[in-house]
Scaffold this motif. Sequence first.
Motif, PDB file in Angstrom:
ATOM      1  N   ALA A 113     -11.662 -10.377  -0.540  1.00 56.79           N
ATOM      2  CA  ALA A 113     -12.113 -10.268  -1.936  1.00 56.79           C
ATOM      3  C   ALA A 113     -10.954  -9.859  -2.844  1.00 56.79           C
ATOM      4  O   ALA A 113     -10.810 -10.376  -3.962  1.00 56.79           O
ATOM      5  N   MET A 114     -10.108  -8.941  -2.376  1.00 56.45           N
ATOM      6  CA  MET A 114      -9.010  -8.450  -3.215  1.00 56.45           C
ATOM      7  C   MET A 114      -7.993  -9.557  -3.485  1.00 56.45           C
ATOM      8  O   MET A 114      -7.455  -9.669  -4.577  1.00 56.45           O
ATOM      9  N   ALA A 115      -7.743 -10.392  -2.471  1.00 57.54           N
ATOM     10  CA  ALA A 115      -6.782 -11.492  -2.661  1.00 57.54           C
ATOM     11  C   ALA A 115      -7.286 -12.425  -3.767  1.00 57.54           C
ATOM     12  O   ALA A 115      -6.530 -12.833  -4.649  1.00 57.54           O
ATOM     13  N   ARG A 116      -8.588 -12.724  -3.735  1.00 58.85           N
ATOM     14  CA  ARG A 116      -9.138 -13.640  -4.750  1.00 58.85           C
ATOM     15  C   ARG A 116      -9.133 -12.995  -6.132  1.00 58.85           C
ATOM     16  O   ARG A 116      -8.795 -13.621  -7.131  1.00 58.85           O
ATOM     17  N   LEU A 117      -9.481 -11.701  -6.194  1.00 60.29           N
ATOM     18  CA  LEU A 117      -9.534 -11.019  -7.494  1.00 60.29           C
ATOM     19  C   LEU A 117      -8.153 -10.895  -8.116  1.00 60.29           C
ATOM     20  O   LEU A 117      -7.983 -11.072  -9.325  1.00 60.29           O
ATOM     21  N   HIS A 119      -5.730 -12.817  -7.777  1.00 63.63           N
ATOM     22  CA  HIS A 119      -5.348 -14.138  -8.281  1.00 63.63           C
ATOM     23  C   HIS A 119      -6.062 -14.438  -9.603  1.00 63.63           C
ATOM     24  O   HIS A 119      -5.458 -14.901 -10.563  1.00 63.63           O
ATOM     25  N   ASP A 120      -7.379 -14.132  -9.636  1.00 67.50           N
ATOM     26  CA  ASP A 120      -8.177 -14.521 -10.807  1.00 67.50           C
ATOM     27  C   ASP A 120      -8.079 -13.530 -11.972  1.00 67.50           C
ATOM     28  O   ASP A 120      -8.386 -13.885 -13.109  1.00 67.50           O
ATOM     29  N   TYR A 121      -7.715 -12.276 -11.687  1.00 65.87           N
ATOM     30  CA  TYR A 121      -7.605 -11.259 -12.758  1.00 65.87           C
ATOM     31  C   TYR A 121      -6.215 -10.612 -12.674  1.00 65.87           C
ATOM     32  O   TYR A 121      -6.070  -9.465 -12.242  1.00 65.87           O
ATOM     33  N   PRO A 122      -5.180 -11.344 -13.100  1.00 69.24           N
ATOM     34  CA  PRO A 122      -3.806 -10.870 -12.885  1.00 69.24           C
ATOM     35  C   PRO A 122      -3.497  -9.545 -13.604  1.00 69.24           C
ATOM     36  O   PRO A 122      -2.594  -8.827 -13.164  1.00 69.24           O
ATOM     37  N   ASP A 123      -4.245  -9.217 -14.672  1.00 70.17           N
ATOM     38  CA  ASP A 123      -3.938  -7.973 -15.399  1.00 70.17           C
ATOM     39  C   ASP A 123      -4.697  -6.765 -14.858  1.00 70.17           C
ATOM     40  O   ASP A 123      -4.524  -5.646 -15.344  1.00 70.17           O
ATOM     41  N   LEU A 124      -5.573  -6.998 -13.899  1.00 74.24           N
ATOM     42  CA  LEU A 124      -6.415  -5.900 -13.387  1.00 74.24           C
ATOM     43  C   LEU A 124      -5.717  -5.231 -12.199  1.00 74.24           C
ATOM     44  O   LEU A 124      -5.211  -5.913 -11.303  1.00 74.24           O
ATOM     45  N   LEU A 125      -5.731  -3.899 -12.219  1.00 73.13           N
ATOM     46  CA  LEU A 125      -5.207  -3.165 -11.059  1.00 73.13           C
ATOM     47  C   LEU A 125      -6.342  -3.094 -10.035  1.00 73.13           C
ATOM     48  O   LEU A 125      -7.423  -2.588 -10.357  1.00 73.13           O
ATOM     49  N   VAL A 126      -6.150  -3.607  -8.837  1.00 75.20           N
ATOM     50  CA  VAL A 126      -7.223  -3.519  -7.836  1.00 75.20           C
ATOM     51  C   VAL A 126      -6.826  -2.544  -6.740  1.00 75.20           C
ATOM     52  O   VAL A 126      -5.688  -2.534  -6.284  1.00 75.20           O
TER      53      VAL A 126
END
Length: 312
Positions: A113-117, A119-126
């Motif tokens: 899930a983190m890999a996809r996020l 990629h899709d939300y480049p400005d978000l710190l996960v």
Amino acid sequence: MHQLPTTRMAFERDVIAGLSARPKTLSPKYLYDARGSALFEEICHTPEYYPTRTETALLRSAAAEIADDVPTGSVLVEFGSGASTKTRLLLDATPQIHAYVAVEISADAVSRAMARLTHDYPDLLVHPIVADFTEPFDIPDHLLARVQVGFFPGSTIGNFSREGAIDLLHSLRDRLGPASRLVVGADLVKNEEALLAAYDDEEGLTSSFNKNLLQRINRELGGDFDISLFAHSARWNAREQRIEMHLVSLQEQTVHIAGTPIAFAAGESIHTENSQKFTGESFRALARAAGWSVRRSWISDNPAFAVFELCP
Ligand code: AVI
């Protein structure tokens, strides 16, 4: 609920204790080994199991309102994040969220899930945390200093006993802090027919999900359950307002688990899961008992499902 990293010893101890009790019970947390988790994913796509698609539609329509007063720089913390699918509805509506903390017991699920996020939300710190959210875990200080928005979807709260749910909501309140809010999905009481169908789908996936618990005992504890001698049963307990899942012994029989004989009478059942259904009032009372108050709620009409926003 998600797969727990239980040791074989703890599993064996809980199984023997649960099956030696009257009535026989097994904890629903043991439903979620790899096969059980995959079956649950499939259940979510059956026509009868309305909660997943109903909550998704409700979140989609409520996301902008949920987002409207979330302060810039907030941190979204999800408990039991799985594939983080519903999370995206909140993230899309709330660009002011600075970071996403995903608390998930399955390391595999969270890393995918983190890999996809990322990629899709480049400005978000996960920030993934592999942990059982019912146990203590640490959120880094630099994220804790920000306003926390907790997210606990899926009506997973309904799989806890009342005391368990109060303890859990209490601990989430302590963890998220006084300026936080918690967005919780909760399934609502509705007509019995729809409820029973959701927990006994035509395709038999819920039956397989329930019976997998016996297969898991065979696989992991060397049990000798004959699965064909047990039937899946979904029951509406009107007094407790909950769906119960049981496995019913079709005949008198003795099963052996790790050398311990377990006798079953014909018709005797193992109670494997409760799925509490709420009313607005019963959920409010639960939240209150855990130190939260309901600030706003969004309720779908048919089938009825609720998203509650709680404040400390
Ligand atoms: C995970 N949990 C919210 C599901 C529920 O509806 O209680 C588990 C489930 N059991 C049977 N079907 C789905």
